[in-house]
Write a protein that holds these residues in place. Structure first.
Motif: not given
Length: 282
Positions: A114-115, A118-119, A121-122, A127, A147
């Motif tokens: 999951f992380i 997120l990385n 998509t971020g 981000q 972060y």
């Protein structure tokens, strides 16, 4: 019966309930309409892919005992980390695993995947990345994600909103903790499990509590943002927006806390709501 409400310092809210999420998910066809069932089927396909072929209803939700605990508290920000301009409370969910030995590795891998998601998509949204880590707190294991501030962050006291979060999962005995921050996961991991999860007397199926005064403090630290947001959305002057926010805070001053319970037995279901006033402001 619901497990006890989790007690932490600066607790904003706590919810505890007895719900078999696995059976609710698997029997969604009996509980939902046709359109909702189609959406659930699509969601299950996506979740099965995300969880590396594991069935979300049976293998993920089914690995947890029915008792669910949720807690939220006001955050304390570290001096050596960026402080977000808009400050959110920290919150966490806590479950008890049926078979901790087999469940821990699967949940750890899911969290790390999951992380990674997120990385990816971020990065597309500009981000900073989340840095994975691991730490031990007595007998508990924490898997963290933090972060990493980039060099373009000039004012570390007005950081973007995502710096409120350091997603963390913790495994403490048979407890599984999913927290928005590492600090809260660490605090829950250190709690006395006997005090924390003892059964509540009576027939309470659901318990909830909200502290109005801590909620007021959570709003107060965001007062400049609330004023600015009100000015933009309603086209108000600064004085009118400040007056509106101060009125809201003044109303909250009259309340101390609110407590809710849902009691169930073979004969009846009873809901109780108690609102306590702050007599110092009467």
């Amino acid at each position: 019966m619901a497990p006890a409400l989790i007690q932490v310092d600066e607790r904003l809210f706590a919810v505890s309930t007895y719900r078999d999420l696995s059976q609710m998910w698997l029997r969604s066809g009996d509980l939902l309409g046709d359109k909702a069932q189609e959406q659930m089927a699509q969601a299950e396909t996506q979740l099965t892919t995300f969880f590396s072929g594991l069935d979300f209803g049976e293998d993920i939700l089914g690995a947890m005992e029915p008792g669910i605990q949720m807690v939220g508290k006001v955050q304390a920000y570290s001096d050596d980390a960026p402080v977000p301009a808009v400050k959110f409370p920290a919150f966490a969910l806590q479950f008890r695993m049926k078979d901790p030995e087999s469940t821990r590795p699967e949940l750890r891998r899911v969290f790390q995947s999951f992380i990674g998601f997120l990385n990816i998509t971020g990065a597309q949204n500009g981000q900073p990345p989340l840095d994975l880590g691991m730490e031990s707190v007595e007998s508990a294991q924490l898997f963290t994600a933090t972060y990493v501030p980039n060099r373009a962050l000039s004012d570390r006291t007005q950081a973007p909103i995502f710096f409120n979060f350091s997603p963390t999962v913790a495994f403490a005995g048979d407890h599984f903790i999913l927290s928005s921050t590492t600090a809260l996961a660490r605090e829950l991991s250190l709690m006395d499990s006997v005090t924390e999860t003892k059964a509540v007397s009576g027939t309470a199926n659901t318990l909830a509590s909200v502290d109005a005064q801590i909620g007021r403090r959570a709003l107060e630290v965001n007062r400049p943002h609330l004023v600015a947001n009100s000015m933009l959305e309603k086209g108000q002057s600064k004085e009118a927006a400040e007056g509106e926010i101060d009125l809201l805070l003044g109303i909250i001053d009259y309340f101390h806390d609110a407590n809710f319970s849902l009691d169930v037995n073979d004969q009846q279901m009873q809901m109780n709501l108690t609102v306590n006033l702050d007599t110092d402001n009467q």
